[in-house]
Design an enzyme around this catalytic site. Structure first.
Site, short mmCIF file in Angstrom:
data_model
loop_
_atom_site.label_atom_id
_atom_site.label_comp_id
_atom_site.label_asym_id
_atom_site.label_seq_id
_atom_site.Cartn_x
_atom_site.Cartn_y
_atom_site.Cartn_z
N GLY A 102 -44.27 141.86 0.16
CA GLY A 102 -43.16 142.38 -0.64
C GLY A 102 -43.53 143.08 -1.94
N TYR A 142 -31.65 128.57 -7.32
CA TYR A 142 -32.46 129.79 -7.40
C TYR A 142 -32.04 130.59 -8.63
CZ TYR A 142 -34.32 134.44 -6.54
OH TYR A 142 -34.96 135.64 -6.68
P1 NDP Z 1 -41.73 137.86 -0.55
O1 NDP Z 1 -41.33 136.60 0.16
O2 NDP Z 1 -41.97 139.06 0.27
O3 NDP Z 1 -43.01 137.57 -1.45
C1 NDP Z 1 -43.12 136.39 -2.21
C2 NDP Z 1 -44.55 136.21 -2.69
O4 NDP Z 1 -44.63 135.02 -3.48
C3 NDP Z 1 -45.54 136.07 -1.54
O5 NDP Z 1 -46.67 136.86 -1.80
C4 NDP Z 1 -45.89 134.59 -1.58
O6 NDP Z 1 -47.25 134.40 -1.17
C5 NDP Z 1 -45.74 134.26 -3.06
N1 NDP Z 1 -45.52 132.81 -3.25
C6 NDP Z 1 -44.43 132.11 -2.91
N2 NDP Z 1 -44.64 130.79 -3.17
C7 NDP Z 1 -45.89 130.69 -3.69
C8 NDP Z 1 -46.69 129.60 -4.13
N3 NDP Z 1 -46.23 128.34 -4.12
N4 NDP Z 1 -47.93 129.84 -4.59
C9 NDP Z 1 -48.41 131.10 -4.62
N5 NDP Z 1 -47.70 132.18 -4.22
C10 NDP Z 1 -46.46 131.97 -3.75
O7 NDP Z 1 -40.56 138.13 -1.59
P2 NDP Z 1 -40.36 139.27 -2.72
O8 NDP Z 1 -41.49 140.20 -2.74
O9 NDP Z 1 -39.00 139.78 -2.57
O10 NDP Z 1 -40.38 138.34 -4.02
C11 NDP Z 1 -41.18 138.58 -5.15
C12 NDP Z 1 -40.41 138.17 -6.40
O11 NDP Z 1 -39.29 139.01 -6.55
C13 NDP Z 1 -39.88 136.74 -6.38
O12 NDP Z 1 -40.07 136.16 -7.65
C14 NDP Z 1 -38.39 136.92 -6.10
O13 NDP Z 1 -37.63 135.87 -6.61
C15 NDP Z 1 -38.14 138.22 -6.83
N6 NDP Z 1 -36.95 138.96 -6.45
C16 NDP Z 1 -36.78 139.36 -5.14
C17 NDP Z 1 -35.65 140.07 -4.81
C18 NDP Z 1 -35.36 140.49 -3.40
O14 NDP Z 1 -34.19 140.80 -3.12
N7 NDP Z 1 -36.34 140.51 -2.52
C19 NDP Z 1 -34.65 140.45 -5.83
C20 NDP Z 1 -34.92 139.94 -7.13
C21 NDP Z 1 -36.04 139.25 -7.43
P3 NDP Z 1 -47.77 133.26 -0.15
O15 NDP Z 1 -46.64 132.91 0.75
O16 NDP Z 1 -48.94 133.89 0.53
O17 NDP Z 1 -48.17 132.16 -1.05
C1 8X3 Z 2 -33.05 138.00 -5.15
C2 8X3 Z 2 -31.77 138.75 -5.05
O1 8X3 Z 2 -29.24 138.52 -4.96
O2 8X3 Z 2 -30.53 137.21 -3.38
O3 8X3 Z 2 -33.32 137.55 -6.42
O4 8X3 Z 2 -30.48 136.61 -5.68
S1 8X3 Z 2 -30.46 137.71 -4.75
#
Ligand code: NDP
Ligand code: 8X3
Length: 252
Positions: A13, A153
Site C-alpha cells: 500500500g 481505529y
Molecule cells: P496496507 O494494509 O496496505 O499496509 C499496511 C502496512 O503496515 C503493511 O506494510 C504492514 O506490513 C504494516 N504493518 C501493519 N502492522 C504492522 C506491525 N505490527 N509491525 C510492522 N508493520 C506493520 O494499508 P495502507 O497502506 O492503506 O495503510 C498504511 C497507513 O495508512 C496505515 O497507518 C493506515 O491506517 C493509513 N491510512 C489508510 C487509509 C486507507 O484507506 N487505506 C486511509 C487513511 C489512512 P506487514 O504486514 O508486512 O507487517
Molecule cells: C482509513 C480510512 O475511512 O476507513 O483510515 O477510516 S477509513
C-alpha cells in the site's frame, strides 16, 4: 551525501508506494514490515531500477525490544535518517463499541500508537544528533472525525493527530519538522486486513467511485518532504473527489 528515508510498513500500500517515490528521487531507503519476502523483493526492485541503496528491517512494531534493537543496531551510515515516515498501521473490524474484540483493540493501539511512539522516540534522537530531520505521520480522515463502528481505529488516528502537534512543539526548536498526512479512502490492503481477508467485503469499500491510490498519497508525502528548509506543512487532509467527509460518498 545521499539522503535517507525510513518508511515503516513498506511491504504494501501507501508505505510501498512511498518507498518507490523516495527511491525515484534518489533517496536511500530503510524499509520495514513483518513480511520479509516482500521487503527483500522490494529491495531488489528498487536497487535494480534506481541507483540507490536499500536496507530492510523485518520486525513487529508492537514489540518494543525489537524496535529498539532494529534502530540501535543500525550501522553509522544508516543512522543519518533525514525523513521518517510513520506509515505502518491497521484497522481491525468495523463493529460497535459494545461488540468490540479486546485483542483487536490491543493490536490497533499497540501498532498505530505505541509502535509509532517507539519509532519516533528512537529516530528523533538520531535526528537531534544529526541536527535536522523530518517526521511524517500518516493519520487519517478517521483522526479528524469519528464514524459509526470506527471507534477504536478512529481513536488511534485521533491520537496520531494529537501526537503530531505535541511532537512538533517538542522538536521544532531542535531543527526537526513534524507533519501529518491524513488520507480518506485509499485502495490498498487496508480493508482486506480490516475484514480479516474477506476480499468481497473489502472490495465493496471501493466500489462505485474512484478511491485514492497509494501513489496519490506517496506523491503528497514527497511534496511534504521536499519543501525548502524554512517551510513545514503541518497537516494535509487528502480525500478522493467522491468522498466529502468520513461517511459521505458520491457513488454511482
Ligand atoms: P496496507 O494494509 O496496505 O499496509 C499496511 C502496512 O503496515 C503493511 O506494510 C504492514 O506490513 C504494516 N504493518 C501493519 N502492522 C504492522 C506491525 N505490527 N509491525 C510492522 N508493520 C506493520 O494499508 P495502507 O497502506 O492503506 O495503510 C498504511 C497507513 O495508512 C496505515 O497507518 C493506515 O491506517 C493509513 N491510512 C489508510 C487509509 C486507507 O484507506 N487505506 C486511509 C487513511 C489512512 P506487514 O504486514 O508486512 O507487517
Ligand atoms: C482509513 C480510512 O475511512 O476507513 O483510515 O477510516 S477509513
Amino acid at each position: 551525501m545521499d539522503k535517507i528515508a525510513l518508511i515503516t510498513g513498506a511491504t504494501s500500500g501507501i508505505g510501498k508506494a512511498c518507498a518507490v517515490k523516495f527511491a525515484q528521487n534518489s533517496f536511500d531507503v530503510i524499509i520495514t514490515g513483518r513480511r520479509n519476502d516482500r521487503l527483500k523483493n522490494l529491495k531488489e526492485e528498487l536497487e535494480s531500477k534506481h541507483n540507490i541503496q536499500v536496507l530492510t528491517l523485518c520486525f513487529d512494531l508492537r514489540e518494543k525490544e525489537a524496535v529498539i534493537k532494529a534502530i540501535e543496531s543500525l550501522e553509522k551510515k544508516w543512522k543519518r535518517i533525514d525523513v521518517l515516515v510513520n506509515n505502518a498501521g491497521l484497522a481491525l473490524d468495523l463493529k460497535p463499541i459494545h461488540e468490540g474484540n479486546l485483542d483487536n483493540w490491543d493490536t490497533m493501539i499497540d501498532t498505530n500508537i505505541k509502535g509509532l511512539l517507539y519509532m519516533s522516540k528512537l529516530v528523533s534522537n538520531l535526528m537531534i544528533g544529526n541536527g535536522s530531520g523530518h517526521i511524517i505521520n500518516i493519520g487519517s480522515i478517521a483522526g479528524k472525525e469519528a464514524y459509526p463502528n470506527g471507534n477504536v481505529y478512529s481513536a488511534t488516528k485521533h491520537a496520531i493527530e494529537g501526537l503530531t502537534k505535541g511532537m512538533r512543539l517538542d522538536l521544532f526548536k531542535l531543527g526537526i519538522k513534524v507533519s501529518q498526512i491524513a488520507p480518506g479512502a485509499a485502495e490498498t490492503e487496508f480493508s482486506e486486513v480490516r475484514f480479516h481477508g474477506e476480499k468481497e467485503t473489502a472490495d465493496k469499500v471501493y466500489k462505485g467511485y474512484t478511491p485514492l491510490a497509494a501513489e496519490d498519497i506517496a506523491r503528497s508525502i514527497w511534496f511534504v518532504a521536499s519543501q525548502p528548509d524554512h517551510v513545514n506543512i503541518n497537516d494535509l487532509l487528502i480525500m478522493p473527489m467522491a468522498q466529502a467527509n468520513a461517511t459521505t460518498f458520491n457513488k454511482n
